[in-house]
Design a protein around this motif. Structure first.
Motif, PDB file in Angstrom:
ATOM      1  N   GLY A  52      12.325  -3.573 -10.359  1.00 35.15           N
ATOM      2  CA  GLY A  52      11.158  -4.279  -9.845  1.00 35.15           C
ATOM      3  C   GLY A  52      11.467  -4.889  -8.502  1.00 35.15           C
ATOM      4  N   ALA A  53      12.077  -4.080  -7.630  1.00 39.53           N
ATOM      5  CA  ALA A  53      12.677  -4.597  -6.393  1.00 39.53           C
ATOM      6  C   ALA A  53      11.662  -5.122  -5.387  1.00 39.53           C
ATOM      7  CB  ALA A  53      13.532  -3.504  -5.737  1.00 39.53           C
ATOM      8  N   GLY A  54      10.406  -4.705  -5.486  1.00 47.80           N
ATOM      9  CA  GLY A  54       9.439  -5.145  -4.485  1.00 47.80           C
ATOM     10  C   GLY A  54       9.860  -4.688  -3.104  1.00 47.80           C
ATOM     11  N   GLU A  75      11.266   0.475  -7.785  1.00 53.11           N
ATOM     12  CA  GLU A  75       9.980  -0.184  -7.601  1.00 53.11           C
ATOM     13  C   GLU A  75       8.844   0.774  -7.983  1.00 53.11           C
ATOM     14  OE1 GLU A  75       6.777  -2.235  -7.075  1.00 53.11           O
ATOM     15  OE2 GLU A  75       8.738  -3.215  -6.972  1.00 53.11           O
ATOM     16  N   ASP A  77       5.556   0.451  -7.189  1.00 54.48           N
ATOM     17  CA  ASP A  77       4.499   0.544  -6.173  1.00 54.48           C
ATOM     18  C   ASP A  77       5.022   1.320  -4.960  1.00 54.48           C
ATOM     19  OD1 ASP A  77       2.754   0.041  -3.981  1.00 54.48           O
ATOM     20  OD2 ASP A  77       2.102  -1.852  -4.844  1.00 54.48           O
ATOM     21  N   LEU A  80       5.191  -0.773  -1.657  1.00 56.15           N
ATOM     22  CA  LEU A  80       6.297  -1.725  -1.620  1.00 56.15           C
ATOM     23  C   LEU A  80       7.634  -1.001  -1.489  1.00 56.15           C
ATOM     24  CD1 LEU A  80       5.275  -4.382  -4.308  1.00 56.15           C
ATOM     25  CD2 LEU A  80       5.123  -4.564  -1.816  1.00 56.15           C
ATOM     26  N   ALA A  81       7.763   0.142  -2.175  1.00 57.98           N
ATOM     27  CA  ALA A  81       8.997   0.919  -2.063  1.00 57.98           C
ATOM     28  C   ALA A  81       9.220   1.364  -0.626  1.00 57.98           C
ATOM     29  CB  ALA A  81       8.946   2.128  -2.993  1.00 57.98           C
ATOM     30  N   ALA A 145       2.872  -7.448 -10.443  1.00 59.79           N
ATOM     31  CA  ALA A 145       4.117  -8.145 -10.112  1.00 59.79           C
ATOM     32  C   ALA A 145       4.330  -9.388 -10.955  1.00 59.79           C
ATOM     33  CB  ALA A 145       4.118  -8.517  -8.627  1.00 59.79           C
TER      34      ALA A 145
END
Length: 255
Positions: A52-54, A75, A77, A80-81, A145
């Motif tokens: 879930g690195a955002g 991630e 999304d 965001l990735a 998130a």
């Protein structure tokens, strides 16, 4: 129809050691990501996965502190990735970025290069707000998130356990009032727990809990002295400010 233009800001982390681009609105990286990174133990040569690195804040902060890690940012999304990939490049940090749902099955993880027993450390800041007690954001990405389901934490912990090597460590941050859920999720396959409560100030209950757990660990659970973000005077805690500036680590980061 063309994709909407994302409004971005550039922000300094770790006292300017990292400069990260992130969305102007919606979920934004902050103290939780930096505290999670400061609680994560890693050594040069370790393979480290950030779930879930955002935009990559926590994982990149670990890589800035510990040179030579093999960092993987996971991630769900794609937007965001993409920002995380650009942030790694802009800061001169080598990192693989994988667009993947952490709750996906082992086959999907393996196809992305995260096979069982292949990672030394996992860090994660899962969605942890209960939708029954919090208003769900109309912003879809922000909702993903922040909002957890009953299976979010167990599935994320299970995914971490699957890819971690024996004696590999999972470090996570969660709501302090959800500690029982954390302990239940870690009861299968993890031990040697270390807990660090985080308080806004000495007069308030803890609002976050940092946890380190070892796959196959057998040492007794340790509870570290609480971390106060603000002192009794209401001013920011100097030790916390040093950590946020990238000048130290938390006790959980000790090998």
């Amino acid at each position: 129809m063309s994709d909407p233009v994302l409004e971005l800001t550039e922000d300094a982390f770790l006292g300017g050691q990292l400069r990260l681009t992130q969305l102007k609105s919606g979920h934004r990286a902050g103290h939780d990501a930096v505290l999670l990174a400061a609680a994560t133990a890693a050594r040069s040569g370790d393979r480290v996965a950030d779930f879930g690195a955002g935009i990559g804040a926590a994982g990149l902060a670990v890589a800035r502190r510990v040179a030579g890690i093999d960092l993987v940012l996971v991630e769900i999304d794609p937007a965001l990735a993409g920002i995380a990939r650009a942030n790694a490049a802009a800061n001169g940090i080598q990192a693989g970025v994988i667009v993947l749902d952490v709750e996906a099955d082992a086959t999907a993880f393996a196809a992305a290069g995260l096979v069982p027993d292949s990672v030394d450390a996992v860090l994660m800041n899962p969605p942890f707000n209960d939708p029954a007690r919090h208003r769900v954001s109309p912003d879809t990405a922000r909702g993903i998130a922040h909002m957890a389901t009953a299976t979010t934490l167990p599935k994320w912990v299970h995914a971490a356990r699957r890819i971690l090597k024996s004696r590999g460590a999972l470090t996570l941050i969660w709501r302090a009032d959800g500690l029982a859920d954390v302990l239940a999720a870690l009861d299968h396959g993890f031990g040697s727990l270390q807990l660090l409560p985080v308080h806004g100030d000495a007069g308030s209950p803890a609002n976050r809990i940092l946890v380190r757990a070892v796959k196959g660990g057998r040492a007794p659970t340790q509870i570290h002295p609480a971390l106060m973000l603000n002192g009794e005077s209401g001013l920011p805690n100097e030790r916390v400010q040093e950590i946020l500036a990238g000048k130290g680590t938390l006790p959980l980061a000790s090998q």
